[in-house]
Every structure is written in structure tokens, then in C-alpha cells.
Design an enzyme around this catalytic site. Structure first.
Site, PDB file in Angstrom:
ATOM      1  N   GLU A 215       0.814  -1.220   0.000  1.00  0.00           N
ATOM      2  CA  GLU A 215       0.000   0.000   0.000  1.00  0.00           C
ATOM      3  C   GLU A 215       0.846   1.268   0.000  1.00  0.00           C
ATOM      4  OE1 GLU A 215      -4.125  -1.474   2.030  1.00  0.00           O
ATOM      5  OE2 GLU A 215      -2.665  -0.612   3.362  1.00  0.00           O
TER       6      GLU A 215
ATOM      7  N   CYS B 252       3.408   8.702   1.524  1.00  0.00           N
ATOM      8  CA  CYS B 252       3.896   7.739   2.497  1.00  0.00           C
ATOM      9  C   CYS B 252       4.202   6.455   1.730  1.00  0.00           C
ATOM     10  CB  CYS B 252       2.815   7.538   3.559  1.00  0.00           C
ATOM     11  SG  CYS B 252       3.268   6.417   4.855  1.00  0.00           S
TER      12      CYS B 252
ATOM     13  N   CYS C 246       6.251  -6.757   7.208  1.00  0.00           N
ATOM     14  CA  CYS C 246       7.400  -6.318   8.011  1.00  0.00           C
ATOM     15  C   CYS C 246       7.806  -7.487   8.880  1.00  0.00           C
ATOM     16  CB  CYS C 246       7.014  -5.110   8.878  1.00  0.00           C
ATOM     17  SG  CYS C 246       8.409  -4.403   9.785  1.00  0.00           S
TER      18      CYS C 246
ATOM     19  N   CYS D 204       6.006  -5.095  15.781  1.00  0.00           N
ATOM     20  CA  CYS D 204       5.704  -4.160  16.873  1.00  0.00           C
ATOM     21  C   CYS D 204       4.249  -4.410  17.277  1.00  0.00           C
ATOM     22  CB  CYS D 204       5.897  -2.709  16.439  1.00  0.00           C
ATOM     23  SG  CYS D 204       7.589  -2.388  15.944  1.00  0.00           S
TER      24      CYS D 204
ATOM     25  N   CYS E 200       1.214  -2.377  15.790  1.00  0.00           N
ATOM     26  CA  CYS E 200       1.217  -2.078  14.351  1.00  0.00           C
ATOM     27  C   CYS E 200       0.568  -3.205  13.556  1.00  0.00           C
ATOM     28  CB  CYS E 200       2.658  -1.868  13.886  1.00  0.00           C
ATOM     29  SG  CYS E 200       2.812  -1.661  12.104  1.00  0.00           S
TER      30      CYS E 200
ATOM     31  N   GLU F  82      10.246  -2.035   7.227  1.00  0.00           N
ATOM     32  CA  GLU F  82      11.354  -1.366   7.921  1.00  0.00           C
ATOM     33  C   GLU F  82      12.398  -1.020   6.857  1.00  0.00           C
ATOM     34  OE1 GLU F  82      12.443  -0.030  10.882  1.00  0.00           O
ATOM     35  OE2 GLU F  82      14.158   0.328   9.571  1.00  0.00           O
TER      36      GLU F  82
ATOM     37  N   SER G 278      11.918   6.679   8.302  1.00  0.00           N
ATOM     38  CA  SER G 278      11.552   6.301   9.664  1.00  0.00           C
ATOM     39  C   SER G 278      12.030   4.892   9.960  1.00  0.00           C
ATOM     40  CB  SER G 278      10.027   6.373   9.812  1.00  0.00           C
ATOM     41  OG  SER G 278       9.634   5.880  11.075  1.00  0.00           O
TER      42      SER G 278
ATOM     43  N   SER H 283      11.277   5.585  15.675  1.00  0.00           N
ATOM     44  CA  SER H 283      10.077   5.145  16.388  1.00  0.00           C
ATOM     45  C   SER H 283      10.463   4.745  17.802  1.00  0.00           C
ATOM     46  CB  SER H 283       9.449   3.959  15.642  1.00  0.00           C
ATOM     47  OG  SER H 283       8.994   4.383  14.387  1.00  0.00           O
ATOM     48  N   LEU H 284      10.494   5.714  18.686  1.00  0.00           N
ATOM     49  CA  LEU H 284      10.948   5.445  20.058  1.00  0.00           C
ATOM     50  C   LEU H 284       9.839   4.781  20.886  1.00  0.00           C
ATOM     51  CD1 LEU H 284      13.378   5.782  21.947  1.00  0.00           C
ATOM     52  CD2 LEU H 284      12.409   7.966  22.667  1.00  0.00           C
ATOM     53  N   HIS H 285       8.726   5.471  21.029  1.00  0.00           N
ATOM     54  CA  HIS H 285       7.491   4.904  21.597  1.00  0.00           C
ATOM     55  C   HIS H 285       7.509   4.536  23.069  1.00  0.00           C
ATOM     56  CE1 HIS H 285       6.023   4.998  17.575  1.00  0.00           C
ATOM     57  NE2 HIS H 285       6.574   3.893  17.157  1.00  0.00           N
TER      58      HIS H 285
ATOM     59  N   CYS I 124      -1.435   5.802  10.091  1.00  0.00           N
ATOM     60  CA  CYS I 124      -0.207   5.133  10.527  1.00  0.00           C
ATOM     61  C   CYS I 124      -0.501   3.774  11.118  1.00  0.00           C
ATOM     62  CB  CYS I 124       0.442   5.888  11.684  1.00  0.00           C
ATOM     63  SG  CYS I 124       1.210   7.383  11.256  1.00  0.00           S
TER      64      CYS I 124
HETATM   65  N1  SAH Z   1       8.965   0.555  10.091  1.00  0.00           N
HETATM   66  C1  SAH Z   1       9.218   1.942  10.242  1.00  0.00           C
HETATM   67  C2  SAH Z   1       8.360   2.822   9.371  1.00  0.00           C
HETATM   68  C3  SAH Z   1       6.908   2.463   9.176  1.00  0.00           C
HETATM   69  S1  SAH Z   1       5.766   2.731  10.454  1.00  0.00           S
HETATM   70  C4  SAH Z   1       9.056   2.327  11.678  1.00  0.00           C
HETATM   71  O1  SAH Z   1       8.550   1.538  12.463  1.00  0.00           O
HETATM   72  O2  SAH Z   1       9.497   3.426  12.020  1.00  0.00           O
HETATM   73  C5  SAH Z   1       5.519   4.507  10.545  1.00  0.00           C
HETATM   74  C6  SAH Z   1       5.150   4.974  11.970  1.00  0.00           C
HETATM   75  O3  SAH Z   1       3.814   4.575  12.334  1.00  0.00           O
HETATM   76  C7  SAH Z   1       6.074   4.390  13.028  1.00  0.00           C
HETATM   77  O4  SAH Z   1       6.451   5.365  13.949  1.00  0.00           O
HETATM   78  C8  SAH Z   1       5.172   3.373  13.661  1.00  0.00           C
HETATM   79  O5  SAH Z   1       5.624   3.029  14.933  1.00  0.00           O
HETATM   80  C9  SAH Z   1       3.839   4.064  13.649  1.00  0.00           C
HETATM   81  N2  SAH Z   1       2.698   3.164  13.884  1.00  0.00           N
HETATM   82  C10 SAH Z   1       2.626   1.846  13.619  1.00  0.00           C
HETATM   83  N3  SAH Z   1       1.411   1.362  13.979  1.00  0.00           N
HETATM   84  C11 SAH Z   1       0.706   2.402  14.488  1.00  0.00           C
HETATM   85  C12 SAH Z   1      -0.627   2.522  15.003  1.00  0.00           C
HETATM   86  N4  SAH Z   1      -1.456   1.493  15.036  1.00  0.00           N
HETATM   87  N5  SAH Z   1      -1.020   3.747  15.425  1.00  0.00           N
HETATM   88  C13 SAH Z   1      -0.173   4.798  15.351  1.00  0.00           C
HETATM   89  N6  SAH Z   1       1.080   4.740  14.854  1.00  0.00           N
HETATM   90  C14 SAH Z   1       1.524   3.548  14.439  1.00  0.00           C
HETATM   91 FE1  SF4 Z   2       7.407  -2.889  11.135  1.00  0.00          FE
HETATM   92 FE2  SF4 Z   2       7.420  -0.250  11.633  1.00  0.00          FE
HETATM   93 FE3  SF4 Z   2       5.180  -1.720  11.974  1.00  0.00          FE
HETATM   94 FE4  SF4 Z   2       7.235  -2.032  13.652  1.00  0.00          FE
HETATM   95  S1  SF4 Z   2       5.971  -0.168  13.360  1.00  0.00           S
HETATM   96  S2  SF4 Z   2       6.034  -3.691  12.707  1.00  0.00           S
HETATM   97  S3  SF4 Z   2       8.973  -1.767  12.275  1.00  0.00           S
HETATM   98  S4  SF4 Z   2       6.218  -1.317  10.038  1.00  0.00           S
END
Ligand code: SAH
Ligand code: SF4
Length: 391
Positions: free
Chosen positions: A123, A136, A143, A147, A150, A199, A230, A252-254, A374
Site C-alpha cells: 500500500e 507515504c 514487516c 511491533c 502495528c 522497515e 523512519s 520510532s521510540l514509543h 499510521c
Molecule cells: N517501520 C518503520 C516505518 C513504518 S511505520 C518504523 O517503524 O518506524 C511509521 C510509523 O507509524 C512508526 O512510527 C510506527 O511506529 C507508527 N505506527 C505503527 N502502527 C501504528 C498505530 N497502530 N497507530 C499509530 N502509529 C503507528
Molecule cells: Fe514494522 Fe514499523 Fe510496523 Fe514495527 S511499526 S512492525 S517496524 S512497520
């Protein structure tokens, strides 16, 4: 099940490593030109039989047609003799990912479901704003990194996108927005974020080759200042990303404690917060004018307390990071193990960071009605397969 559709094993949570599948060669045996550096196009023409000088000239012309005019048919290349256009078309191809479905959200966000030449769905999302338009872009189909918040991370099919498929997304967006021939002013598509599926630092070479063409003044001509990569924290690749690509970095610290980050970003068990922030401090090109963005997804009662916000500020200060923080309200998906923090909580968190002198905007979710926000990217085919399995 054929070998191609068999489910690949997801690497365990303790030490997730990328195990991409192989890309199948094109069924018609032709060579894709999109995504090849100019020199590689010349070399391909030479090995197909053109004299070196011819090859060089034709490479220059074809490059111009591909990236400045958006042409994907050799027949339209009017400065090449007709018989030779046919000769090219038999051996080479200039393609785009196939569009399976295009959707538009009530807020103007657009989402495309795309397909690779060997049949895998992925996508891409376009987010228009008053002063910019951000594409985007995906780097992988699925992936490997699971995470927990996600949706993409629950996809089991993973293959790296080729450079052609990454540049191809940008070109397809230009097709859809009517932005050929390439022009420096007045574009709708002004920014690119590598924040789609996958990623990007686990598909380094293809992402680098693709972004080089996107940034090439003779190519798609987008400034590297308008491109953001990212990463979830693939520490060993971060310095190379800075040196060889040189785009803005988002991380993506979180979470700010080992316990919580281990749970929600399992890659943390391999590369911990200290290592990650050291790599950020060493990121080439980061300074006060070009800050590193820390993405922080707001998960109710998980990572959203005042104490977490204060620890975030302490960490940024301790490593002297030129940083800004992007607070992302969690976008839910069916079966997700978390909820989004309340608006009040997000505001309080943002205020603490902001009062410490660090910009901490709350991102407005876009395109939620078409699952374009996202972390919601997951292809229709996968959704259907999952719901079949669950039934
Ligand atoms: N894999 C890379 C880039 C893709 S994700 C990464 O993880 O950085 C892009 C952003 O969306 C990342 O910061 C990810 O953590 C965030 N993201 C993933 N799932 C999400 C969700 N359900 N709600 C909000 N942000 C989310
Ligand atoms: Fe992959 Fe980024 Fe989603 Fe983590 S947040 S599963 S690294 S796409």
C-alpha cells in the site's frame, strides 16, 4: 499451497532478523529500467548490443523520458528512431506497480492498494495539506518486526520491495496527480516519508538506490530535506543511512523504559534505548536546523504518564539530541491489544515535553475511514486471509 504463497516463518521476538523472500524475475524476461542508476542503464544498453557512444546517448534520452516526462512506453520517445523504439521495447520495460484499488478519504487522503509484478500486494498513501503534500511510501511487503501496536507487523508475507517498486510508487503518485512533466514549482507532491509498510533499514540497498533517484536533480528532483526515513531502531544501519542517503531521520521510540519498549517494539531486545540514542547522537547531518523526529505512539496506561514524558525529556537532554517529538494517537485495528490514550492525557504529555523547550505536536490522524492512518496498512488480501483463518 505453492512455494510462493506459503507462509514464511516470522522471526522470534527475541532476536528478530529480516528473512525476506526472493523476488521472482519478470515473467517476460525483460529488464526493468526504473530504479537503475543512469550508469547501469547505459551498461544494460551496451550489454544488449549498443555501441558505447550510442548506449551513453540513449541512456541519457531514455532517463529524461522516464523521470522528467513520466513516459512508460518506448513508442512515445520521439527523439529515438522508430525501429529502435521497438528494439528497446522487446528488451526493456519501464513500469509502475499495478494499481489494484484506489480510495479517497473524506479528508482528501488517498490510499492505493498496489501489486508487484510477481503478485504481492502493498500500500501507499498520499496526504494533502494546505502547504504540502506528503507521500507515504512502503519499503517492504509486510514487516519482519512485529511491533505490538502495528497492523503491518502482523502480516506474514515479507518481501523487500525492489528499487523500481519504491521509485515506482513516487512515479505512480505523479501520474495520479497529473504532475508530469517534472517541474520544480507548484507541485502537490512535495514531501516523502518512508513510513508505509516495512522497515526501510532492513531493505537498505534498494531504499538507498530508490531515494538517490528521487533526490537526483535530473531525476525526480525532490530535495533530501523533504524526505524522511523512519526506522524502528536498526542501530547498525543508521550511520550508513546518514552517510549514503542523507535524508531526515525519524525514530520510532514509543517508550522510555526497557521493560515497555521491549514489549511494544521487540527490536529493543536487540538494540536497546541507550544504543539507539547514541546512534541518533552520531547521526550525520543532524543539527538544530535538521532535527531528528522521535515518534511516540500514545497507548492508554502503557507509555503515556507524566513520568514517561519527563523521562523522555531527560533522555533527549542526556544525549544532547537536536530533537522534536511527534505524538501519534494510536490508530486502532481489529484485535489490537491496546487502546489510544485520552485526548486529555495526550495534551498533558505534550505540554510537559513542550515546556522543556522541545516541540511536541500531536499528529492528527488522517484517512482513518479508509484505513490509511499510521500502522493500519495491511493489504486487503491479508485481511481476508486472516479473517478466514479466524473463522
Ligand atoms: N517501520 C518503520 C516505518 C513504518 S511505520 C518504523 O517503524 O518506524 C511509521 C510509523 O507509524 C512508526 O512510527 C510506527 O511506529 C507508527 N505506527 C505503527 N502502527 C501504528 C498505530 N497502530 N497507530 C499509530 N502509529 C503507528
Ligand atoms: Fe514494522 Fe514499523 Fe510496523 Fe514495527 S511499526 S512492525 S517496524 S512497520
Amino acid at each position: 499451497m505453492s512455494a510462493d504463497t506459503a507462509i514464511m516463518p516470522i522471526p522470534g521476538p527475541v532476536d528478530p532478523v529480516p528473512v525476506p523472500r526472493a523476488v521472482k524475475p519478470r515473467a517476460d524476461g525483460r529488464t526493468e529500467l526504473v530504479g537503475l542508476p543512469k550508469d547501469a542503464i547505459r551498461a544494460a544498453f551496451e550489454s544488449a548490443g549498443l555501441e558505447p557512444r550510442q548506449a551513453k546517448l540513449r541512456a541519457k534520452q531514455v532517463w529524461h523520458w522516464i523521470y522528467n516526462r513520466g513516459v512508460s512506453d518506448f513508442a512515445a520517445m520521439s527523439d529515438i528512431a522508430k525501429p529502435q523504439r521497438g528494439w528497446f521495447a522487446e528488451r526493456f520495460v519501464i513500469s509502475r506497480p499495478e494499481v489494484v484499488e484506489a480510495q479517497v478519504s473524506s479528508d482528501g487522503t488517498r490510499k492505493w492498494l498496489l501489486k508487484t509484478h510477481d503478485g504481492h500486494d502493498f500500500e501507499m498513501v498520499f496526504i494533502p495539506d494546505a502547504d504540502r503534500g506528503t507521500l507515504c511510501v512502503s519499503s517492504q511487503v509486510g514487516c519482519t518486526l512485529n511491533c505490538r501496536f502495528c497492523h503491518t507487523g502482523t502480516m506474514q508475507l515479507v518481501r523487500n520491495l525492489e528499487a523500481a517498486e519504491i521509485v515506482g510508487q513516487v512515479m505512480l503518485a505523479r501520474d495520479a496527480l497529473g504532475e508530469w512533466p517534472s517541474q520544480p514549482e507548484g507541485r502537490m507532491l512535495t514531501n516523502i516519508v518512508m513510513m508505509g509498510m516495512g522497515e526501510p533499514l532492513y531493505n537498505f540497498d534498494n531504499v538507498r538506490d530508490a531515494l538517490k533517484i528521487v533526490m537526483d536533480g535530473d531525476g525526480l528532483g525532490l530535495s533530501r530535506r523533504r524526505i524522511t526515513l523512519s526506522t524502528s531502531g536498526v542501530v547498525p544501519m543508521m550511520a550508513r543511512a546518514g552517510e549514503e542517503i542523507g535524508v531526515n531521520l525519524a525514530v520510532s521510540l514509543h517508550a522510555v523504559t526497557k521493560e515497555i519498549r521491549d514489549e511494544i517494539v521487540p527490536l529493543n531486545r536487540k538494540y536497546g534505548i541507550e544504543q539507539l540514542l547514541e546512534a541518533c547522537a552520531a547521526y550525520p547531518g543532524a543539527n538544530n536546523a535538521r532535527r531528528i523526529t522521535f515518534e511516540y505512539v500514545m497507548l492508554k496506561d502503557k507509555n503515556d504518564s507524566d513520568e514517561h514524558a519527563r523521562e523522555l525529556v531527560r533522555l533527549i537532554r542526556r544525549y544532547r539530541l537536536p530533537a522534536k517529538v511527534n505524538l501519534i494517537p494510536f490508530n486502532p485495528w481489529p484485535g489490537a491489544p491496546y487502546e489510544c490514550s485520552t485526548g486529555e492525557r495526550i495534551k498533558a504529555f505534550s505540554n510537559i515535553v513542550f515546556e522543556a523547550g522541545i516541540s511536541a505536536p500531536v499528529r492528527t490522524p488522517r484517512g482513518r475511514d479508509i484505513d490509511a492512518a499510521c500502522g493500519q496498512l495491511k493489504t486487503a488480501a491479508e485481511r481476508k486471509r486472516r479473517s478466514r483463518e479466524a473463522a
